[in-house]
Design a protein around this motif. Structure first.
Motif, PDB file in Angstrom:
ATOM      1  N   ALA A 237       0.858  -1.192   0.000  1.00 58.13           N
ATOM      2  CA  ALA A 237       0.000   0.000   0.000  1.00 58.13           C
ATOM      3  C   ALA A 237       0.885   1.229   0.000  1.00 58.13           C
ATOM      4  O   ALA A 237       1.070   1.898   1.003  1.00 58.13           O
ATOM      5  N   ALA A 238       1.462   1.504  -1.169  1.00 57.11           N
ATOM      6  CA  ALA A 238       2.397   2.615  -1.293  1.00 57.11           C
ATOM      7  C   ALA A 238       1.961   3.511  -2.443  1.00 57.11           C
ATOM      8  O   ALA A 238       1.165   3.121  -3.301  1.00 57.11           O
ATOM      9  N   ASP A 239       2.477   4.726  -2.446  1.00 62.92           N
ATOM     10  CA  ASP A 239       2.260   5.639  -3.557  1.00 62.92           C
ATOM     11  C   ASP A 239       3.339   5.387  -4.595  1.00 62.92           C
ATOM     12  O   ASP A 239       4.536   5.504  -4.308  1.00 62.92           O
ATOM     13  N   TRP A 240       2.928   5.044  -5.818  1.00 63.63           N
ATOM     14  CA  TRP A 240       3.868   4.709  -6.871  1.00 63.63           C
ATOM     15  C   TRP A 240       3.969   5.871  -7.862  1.00 63.63           C
ATOM     16  O   TRP A 240       2.965   6.396  -8.321  1.00 63.63           O
ATOM     17  N   ILE A 241       5.192   6.249  -8.178  1.00 59.98           N
ATOM     18  CA  ILE A 241       5.449   7.288  -9.176  1.00 59.98           C
ATOM     19  C   ILE A 241       6.356   6.686 -10.245  1.00 59.98           C
ATOM     20  O   ILE A 241       7.552   6.451 -10.011  1.00 59.98           O
ATOM     21  N   PHE A 242       5.797   6.400 -11.401  1.00 61.33           N
ATOM     22  CA  PHE A 242       6.532   5.800 -12.517  1.00 61.33           C
ATOM     23  C   PHE A 242       6.700   6.850 -13.600  1.00 61.33           C
ATOM     24  O   PHE A 242       5.709   7.394 -14.105  1.00 61.33           O
ATOM     25  N   THR A 243       7.946   7.158 -13.957  1.00 63.56           N
ATOM     26  CA  THR A 243       8.229   8.222 -14.927  1.00 63.56           C
ATOM     27  C   THR A 243       9.119   7.679 -16.037  1.00 63.56           C
ATOM     28  O   THR A 243      10.342   7.535 -15.865  1.00 63.56           O
ATOM     29  N   PRO A 244       8.545   7.356 -17.196  1.00 63.57           N
ATOM     30  CA  PRO A 244       9.381   6.939 -18.329  1.00 63.57           C
ATOM     31  C   PRO A 244       9.965   8.147 -19.051  1.00 63.57           C
ATOM     32  O   PRO A 244       9.448   9.260 -18.939  1.00 63.57           O
ATOM     33  N   PHE A 245      11.048   7.929 -19.785  1.00 67.40           N
ATOM     34  CA  PHE A 245      11.654   9.023 -20.535  1.00 67.40           C
ATOM     35  C   PHE A 245      12.352   8.481 -21.775  1.00 67.40           C
ATOM     36  O   PHE A 245      12.695   7.296 -21.863  1.00 67.40           O
ATOM     37  N   VAL A 246      12.551   9.373 -22.743  1.00 65.81           N
ATOM     38  CA  VAL A 246      13.329   9.076 -23.947  1.00 65.81           C
ATOM     39  C   VAL A 246      14.273  10.249 -24.177  1.00 65.81           C
ATOM     40  O   VAL A 246      14.036  11.366 -23.693  1.00 65.81           O
ATOM     41  N   GLY A 247      15.341   9.993 -24.914  1.00 69.34           N
ATOM     42  CA  GLY A 247      16.297  11.063 -25.170  1.00 69.34           C
ATOM     43  C   GLY A 247      17.167  10.777 -26.373  1.00 69.34           C
ATOM     44  O   GLY A 247      17.227   9.642 -26.875  1.00 69.34           O
ATOM     45  N   ILE A 248      17.832  11.802 -26.839  1.00 74.28           N
ATOM     46  CA  ILE A 248      18.788  11.681 -27.938  1.00 74.28           C
ATOM     47  C   ILE A 248      19.950  12.620 -27.662  1.00 74.28           C
ATOM     48  O   ILE A 248      19.760  13.725 -27.145  1.00 74.28           O
ATOM     49  N   ARG A 249      21.164  12.159 -27.982  1.00 74.75           N
ATOM     50  CA  ARG A 249      22.366  12.973 -27.810  1.00 74.75           C
ATOM     51  C   ARG A 249      23.215  12.873 -29.069  1.00 74.75           C
ATOM     52  O   ARG A 249      23.440  11.777 -29.588  1.00 74.75           O
TER      53      ARG A 249
END
Length: 486
Positions: free
Chosen positions: A35-47
């Motif tokens: 019973a937790a607060d979940w924060i899922f943050t996906p990301f993409v990038g280019i260099r």
């Protein structure tokens, strides 16, 4: 060796270990734990980067453009009985002219703690899976990218269930088991690397320490056994008993004492030289609420040793810390005993080192000092490390000293500047004639185009100056990157 040692090498009661599969299955079976607060943050990038030394050579350098595509995520799970913090960044490097270096890199860091039975049964864990240069010779770069040789994908993970029992206000008991493993895998690019042997460690730890009824006097009894198996290397077994205490003379001064016995059973070392009874004494000074200094001297591991732990709260947003510790363990334990969370609770790479990886039983002497903080729109950190390693199998040693610094400033609500640098030197190499100095430096302008969309323009410099001319490397890299999180 230990991420947070106490006086005379007595290790911290807090272990930080993690295996996602095992821990995940355990907490799923306890509904209240998840019973937790979940924060899922996906990301993409280019260099897009330009390097003037793509093959990391001392002479006949070649330039190239590198396009890096990356994707990953961060995951925070925060609850009363479960805490998880993890991040993954998978990258693929594409070289314009040096296509044989095209390949993947994986960076995974994670830490977790779960309370399975309220107030009694817990499980900790951590993982680090990163590409590393285990040798100070060979290819290296000013930025993270695939290399022509010397790079290894290092998996460092551990899991630790433990049981806690409070005996009223008299004492607290902890029974802990810890499993850890360090594995070295080939990357999918570059030349073949002679990787060290994988290490597997099983550890049992029993602790009894004073409870809240003890005010002026505190004490601790600890017994632990460690069994490390090294593939194609020197195994090490260790059994230790420690009794330590603190007596407060007044609110500013306390006396420290420690005694116990170490028993080592390692291959190809003089076990009698580092085994036996030990004793030490010291003092803890707290002249004010912002200063805490513990300093002691004793006899352990076959000789006299100092131990020091210091912290000073410079302001509400800055702290100065320092420590000096001596310990004995395998080369792999120098990695697996590090905490993947720093003092601020942020994930850090436990697999990085300024010196070569040496997979033999080693006596470590380490001094660290650092300061970190914020002031208005500015953030900063700086520090220094000195490490001496006595390799007990070969009866050789080395010494390394390093300095680092970081500074950031918010120039406007959308624009930020960051500058960082480090200097390290092998002042006493294990093999005479192989000393070297390494300099890293970088600067970046970071711009926020919108919510969760950022860009960066960066310059990075790398310079390795070695006694052996073929090991010299210089590289300049200019890069532009874009990142979007969702």
């Amino acid at each position: 060796m230990s991420s947070r040692p106490s006086v005379f090498g007595l290790r911290s009661l807090k272990a930080s270990v993690f295996s996602f599969g095992l821990l995940g299955s355990a907490v799923v079976s306890t509904s209240t734990a998840v019973a937790a607060d979940w924060i899922f943050t996906p990301f993409v990038g280019i260099r897009e980067a330009y390097t003037d030394n793509v093959l990391s050579t001392a002479t006949n350098t070649e330039s190239d453009f590198i396009t890096t595509l990356n994707a990953g995520f961060t995951l925070d799970g925060i609850g009363n009985r479960l805490n998880i913090l993890t991040s993954y960044d998978g990258a693929y490097d594409i070289y314009a002219n040096t296509s044989d270096l095209n390949g993947f890199r994986h960076n995974l860091l994670g830490s977790a703690n779960a309370e399975l039975v309220q107030d009694h049964f817990f499980i900790d864990g951590q993982i680090a899976y990163t590409p590393e240069d285990l040798s100070t010779t060979g290819a290296s770069s000013a930025i993270d990218r695939t290399l022509s040789n010397s790079q290894t994908q290092v998996l460092n993970y551990s899991i630790s269930p433990y049981y806690l029992q409070r005996f009223g206000g008299t004492a607290v008991g902890i029974a802990r088991y810890r499993f850890s493993q360090l594995r070295f895998d080939e990357t999918d690019v570059g030349g073949a690397v002679d990787n060290p042997g994988n290490e597997t460690t099983n550890e049992v730890n029993l602790i009894l320490e004073s409870g809240r009824n003890f005010s002026r006097t505190s004490w601790s009894l600890e017994a632990f056994g460690v069994d490390t198996v090294v593939e194609d290397g020197d195994d090490l077994k260790r059994g230790t008993f420690v009794a330590s205490g603190q007596y407060s003379i007044n609110r500013n001064v306390a006396l420290l004492g420690i005694t116990g016995y170490d028993e080592f059973d390692g291959e190809n070392i003089d076990n009698d030289d580092i085994s036996g009874a030990f004793i030490g004494a010291g003092v803890r000074l707290t002249p004010g609420p912002r200063t805490d200094l513990s300093l002691g001297y004793g006899y352990r591991y076959g000789g006299g040793i100092w131990n020091m732990d210091f912290s000073y709260i410079v302001s509400s947003a800055a702290i100065l810390t320092a420590s000096y510790v001596v310990d004995v363990g395998t080369g792999g334990q120098a990695y697996t005993n590090r905490d993947v969370l720093d003092e601020d609770g942020e994930l850090v790479n436990t697999n990085f080192s300024n010196s070569d990886f040496v997979g033999t039983t080693t006596k470590y002497e380490t001094f660290d000092v650092g300061i970190r903080g914020t002031r208005g729109l500015n953030g900063y950190s700086a520090g220094a490390t000195y490490e001496k390693r006595d390799f007990l199998t070969a009866n050789t040693n080395d010494e390394t000293v390093s300095f680092f610094g970081f500074y950031s400033r918010e120039l406007s609500p959308k624009l930020g500047l960051s500058v960082d640098g480090s200097w390290s030197k092998i002042i006493e190499p294990e093999t005479p004639g192989e000393a070297e100095t390494t300099i890293r430096a970088g600067a970046a302008l970071n711009y926020r185009f919108g919510d969760n969309f950022t860009g960066s323009l960066a310059y990075n410099y790398y310079d390795r100056n070695a006694d052996i001319a073929a090991d010299n490397i210089k590289e300049n890299v200019i890069s532009v990157s874009l990142n979007k999180s969702f």
